[in-house]
Design a protein around this motif. Structure first.
Motif, PDB file in Angstrom:
ATOM      1  N   LEU A   1      -6.714   4.751 -17.799  1.00  0.00           N
ATOM      2  CA  LEU A   1      -6.520   4.486 -16.372  1.00  0.00           C
ATOM      3  C   LEU A   1      -6.640   5.783 -15.582  1.00  0.00           C
ATOM      4  N   ASP A   2      -7.437   5.742 -14.522  1.00  0.00           N
ATOM      5  CA  ASP A   2      -7.564   6.896 -13.628  1.00  0.00           C
ATOM      6  C   ASP A   2      -6.321   6.947 -12.742  1.00  0.00           C
ATOM      7  N   GLU A   3      -5.409   7.858 -13.077  1.00  0.00           N
ATOM      8  CA  GLU A   3      -4.118   7.910 -12.383  1.00  0.00           C
ATOM      9  C   GLU A   3      -4.275   8.221 -10.897  1.00  0.00           C
ATOM     10  N   SER A   4      -5.135   9.168 -10.544  1.00  0.00           N
ATOM     11  CA  SER A   4      -5.310   9.544  -9.140  1.00  0.00           C
ATOM     12  C   SER A   4      -5.902   8.397  -8.328  1.00  0.00           C
ATOM     13  N   ALA A   5      -6.896   7.669  -8.906  1.00  0.00           N
ATOM     14  CA  ALA A   5      -7.485   6.519  -8.212  1.00  0.00           C
ATOM     15  C   ALA A   5      -6.462   5.396  -8.053  1.00  0.00           C
ATOM     16  N   PHE A   6      -5.635   5.204  -9.093  1.00  0.00           N
ATOM     17  CA  PHE A   6      -4.565   4.193  -9.049  1.00  0.00           C
ATOM     18  C   PHE A   6      -3.588   4.522  -7.925  1.00  0.00           C
ATOM     19  N   ALA A   7      -3.155   5.793  -7.862  1.00  0.00           N
ATOM     20  CA  ALA A   7      -2.192   6.216  -6.845  1.00  0.00           C
ATOM     21  C   ALA A   7      -2.768   6.042  -5.440  1.00  0.00           C
TER      22      ALA A   7
ATOM     23  N   GLU B   1      -5.132   3.870  -4.403  1.00  0.00           N
ATOM     24  CA  GLU B   1      -5.216   2.455  -4.066  1.00  0.00           C
ATOM     25  C   GLU B   1      -3.840   1.871  -3.748  1.00  0.00           C
ATOM     26  N   LEU B   2      -2.843   2.232  -4.552  1.00  0.00           N
ATOM     27  CA  LEU B   2      -1.497   1.685  -4.344  1.00  0.00           C
ATOM     28  C   LEU B   2      -0.879   2.232  -3.061  1.00  0.00           C
ATOM     29  N   SER B   3      -1.108   3.523  -2.794  1.00  0.00           N
ATOM     30  CA  SER B   3      -0.589   4.137  -1.574  1.00  0.00           C
ATOM     31  C   SER B   3      -1.149   3.445  -0.334  1.00  0.00           C
ATOM     32  N   ALA B   4      -2.447   3.110  -0.387  1.00  0.00           N
ATOM     33  CA  ALA B   4      -3.079   2.404   0.737  1.00  0.00           C
ATOM     34  C   ALA B   4      -2.546   0.985   0.865  1.00  0.00           C
ATOM     35  N   ALA B   5      -2.324   0.315  -0.280  1.00  0.00           N
ATOM     36  CA  ALA B   5      -1.848  -1.066  -0.262  1.00  0.00           C
ATOM     37  C   ALA B   5      -0.421  -1.173   0.259  1.00  0.00           C
ATOM     38  N   LEU B   6       0.418  -0.202  -0.092  1.00  0.00           N
ATOM     39  CA  LEU B   6       1.824  -0.228   0.332  1.00  0.00           C
ATOM     40  C   LEU B   6       2.050   0.535   1.631  1.00  0.00           C
ATOM     41  N   ASP B   7       1.006   1.288   2.075  1.00  0.00           N
ATOM     42  CA  ASP B   7       1.112   2.125   3.270  1.00  0.00           C
ATOM     43  C   ASP B   7       2.301   3.082   3.146  1.00  0.00           C
TER      44      ASP B   7
ATOM     45  N   LYS C   1       4.676   8.884  -5.698  1.00  0.00           N
ATOM     46  CA  LYS C   1       4.409   9.751  -6.851  1.00  0.00           C
ATOM     47  C   LYS C   1       4.235   8.868  -8.076  1.00  0.00           C
ATOM     48  N   THR C   2       3.342   9.272  -8.971  1.00  0.00           N
ATOM     49  CA  THR C   2       3.106   8.496 -10.189  1.00  0.00           C
ATOM     50  C   THR C   2       3.345   9.361 -11.427  1.00  0.00           C
ATOM     51  N   GLN C   3       3.729   8.706 -12.500  1.00  0.00           N
ATOM     52  CA  GLN C   3       3.948   9.401 -13.777  1.00  0.00           C
ATOM     53  C   GLN C   3       3.610   8.466 -14.920  1.00  0.00           C
TER      54      GLN C   3
ATOM     55  N   ASP D   1       6.743  -9.199  -0.621  1.00  0.00           N
ATOM     56  CA  ASP D   1       5.394  -9.747  -0.438  1.00  0.00           C
ATOM     57  C   ASP D   1       4.330  -8.660  -0.452  1.00  0.00           C
ATOM     58  N   LYS D   2       4.725  -7.470   0.037  1.00  0.00           N
ATOM     59  CA  LYS D   2       3.781  -6.353   0.052  1.00  0.00           C
ATOM     60  C   LYS D   2       3.528  -5.835  -1.365  1.00  0.00           C
ATOM     61  N   VAL D   3       4.578  -5.817  -2.167  1.00  0.00           N
ATOM     62  CA  VAL D   3       4.446  -5.373  -3.562  1.00  0.00           C
ATOM     63  C   VAL D   3       3.566  -6.354  -4.338  1.00  0.00           C
ATOM     64  N   GLU D   4       3.753  -7.636  -4.077  1.00  0.00           N
ATOM     65  CA  GLU D   4       2.952  -8.665  -4.760  1.00  0.00           C
ATOM     66  C   GLU D   4       1.476  -8.555  -4.361  1.00  0.00           C
ATOM     67  N   ALA D   5       1.236  -8.312  -3.076  1.00  0.00           N
ATOM     68  CA  ALA D   5      -0.140  -8.152  -2.593  1.00  0.00           C
ATOM     69  C   ALA D   5      -0.772  -6.899  -3.188  1.00  0.00           C
ATOM     70  N   ALA D   6       0.038  -5.838  -3.330  1.00  0.00           N
ATOM     71  CA  ALA D   6      -0.463  -4.585  -3.899  1.00  0.00           C
ATOM     72  C   ALA D   6      -0.870  -4.782  -5.355  1.00  0.00           C
ATOM     73  N   LEU D   7      -0.095  -5.587  -6.100  1.00  0.00           N
ATOM     74  CA  LEU D   7      -0.425  -5.870  -7.501  1.00  0.00           C
ATOM     75  C   LEU D   7      -1.770  -6.591  -7.609  1.00  0.00           C
ATOM     76  N   GLN D   8      -2.006  -7.546  -6.724  1.00  0.00           N
ATOM     77  CA  GLN D   8      -3.284  -8.265  -6.737  1.00  0.00           C
ATOM     78  C   GLN D   8      -4.443  -7.322  -6.442  1.00  0.00           C
ATOM     79  N   THR D   9      -4.213  -6.384  -5.505  1.00  0.00           N
ATOM     80  CA  THR D   9      -5.245  -5.390  -5.170  1.00  0.00           C
ATOM     81  C   THR D   9      -5.559  -4.514  -6.376  1.00  0.00           C
ATOM     82  N   LEU D  10      -4.523  -4.068  -7.067  1.00  0.00           N
ATOM     83  CA  LEU D  10      -4.710  -3.219  -8.244  1.00  0.00           C
ATOM     84  C   LEU D  10      -5.461  -3.966  -9.347  1.00  0.00           C
ATOM     85  N   GLN D  11      -5.122  -5.223  -9.546  1.00  0.00           N
ATOM     86  CA  GLN D  11      -5.798  -6.019 -10.585  1.00  0.00           C
ATOM     87  C   GLN D  11      -7.278  -6.235 -10.250  1.00  0.00           C
TER      88      GLN D  11
END
Length: 318
Positions: free
Chosen positions: A54-60, A62-68, A72-74, A99-109
């Motif tokens: 998993l590309d950690e920086s790309a993941f961070a 995308e998630l940062s944008a989804a959750l606004d 930090k990731t580890q 609801d925002k966390v659930e939407a963010a999970l769908q975006t990540l998937q």
């Protein structure tokens, strides 16, 4: 023949070393700041599991944008399931809605379809709860210190128990500061592990100090002709082997725990075990080099004050 180390005679050196540690830590903390975990500041921790690379920086990103939100990731590994995890930490200023966390999970998937990303857990702590928890932890340390003073004051009342208790707790605060220095200098966020280490070291260090005070009490009865400094120095030397051997044994055990934690990547255990090692070494140092010599300094100050008071009336008569 056993070597008689002049610990009390070198007390100024030991006091200077401890003072330098305190000053350096305070300056470092003021310049670089103190990291606080969300347990104290409040915030949220979300744990995701994933497969493959998993590309950690790309993941961070995308998630940062989804959750606004800034986050930090580890990367870590679940020791039970053996699955790779990515732990996401969000600060207290950002309220994360379900609801925002659930939407963010769908975006990540959708963005990482080959990684089978799943949300394992989410833990949130409000800023007020974090502050309340921090205050309770400090209160626990303060209550522990007061109880130790009362216990030592009662048990060693024949040799000036109150002063012995206060000096012991001053030495214990030195150990607390050393543990704080480890967290600050190593950039480990202050969390419940910090409080656990502090309370453990308080009990560990006071035990070694009580052994020395017990010997001082015995030597005060046996060696009445000795000065306070001589009796304390003799007592420290008589208990030195026991104190050092106990420390070596416990430190060795914690070193093994640290090595295992590093091998398996268990950060939560390492951030407890490593400060414990330094705290145990500090406990040995404070019990041997700080507590007794501090008590001697206080007793000598009292003796000089009494002598001055006796001379004062004579000086007035002249």
């Amino acid at each position: 023949m056993k070597r008689n180390l002049d610990i009390v005679g070198k007390k100024k050196i030991f006091f200077a070393i401890s003072s330098l540690i305190v000053v350096f830590t305070v300056v470092f903390a003021l310049i670089f700041g103190v990291k606080m975990d969300i347990q104290f500041t409040g915030g949220s921790i979300i744990t995701y599991s994933f497969d493959g690379e998993l590309d950690e920086s790309a993941f961070a990103k995308e998630l940062s944008a989804a959750l606004d939100a800034q986050l930090k990731t580890q990367l870590s590994e679940n020791t039970v399931t053996k699955k790779d995890n990515i732990i996401v930490t969000l600060g207290a200023k950002k309220n994360v809605k379900a609801d925002k966390v659930e939407a963010a999970l769908q975006t990540l998937q959708e963005k990482f379809p080959d990684n089978n990303i799943q949300q394992e857990s989410i833990n949130s702590v409000s800023a007020s709860m974090g502050s309340e928890f921090f205050i309770k932890c400090i209160a626990a340390v303060a209550v522990g210190a007061i109880l130790m003073i009362l216990y030592i004051a009662f048990r060693f009342r024949k040799i000036g128990g109150w002063s012995a208790g206060v000096m012991s707790v001053v030495a214990l605060m030195h150990d607390v500061f050393v543990i704080f220095a480890v967290f600050v200098l190593c950039r480990i966020p202050l969390n419940d592990s910090f409080i656990a280490v502090v309370l453990t070291i308080l009990g560990y260090s006071i035990n070694a100090t009580i052994v020395i005070y017990d010997r001082i009490r015995e030597n005060s009865r046996i060696h009445r002709s000795m000065s306070v400094a001589e009796r304390v120095n003799l007592s420290i030397n008589q208990t030195m082997t026991r104190t050092v051997n106990t420390t070596i044994t416990t430190v060795t055990a914690m070193v093994i725990v640290c090595i295992i934690a590093l091998i398996y990547g268990v950060d939560s255990i390492f951030t407890f075990a490593f400060p414990m090692i330094i705290g145990m070494i500090s406990g040995l140092y404070s019990s041997v080099c700080i507590s007794g010599p501090l008590w001697v300094t206080w007793q000598e100050h009292k003796a000089k004050k009494k002598a001055a008071e006796k001379l004062a009336p004579k000086a007035k008569k002249k």
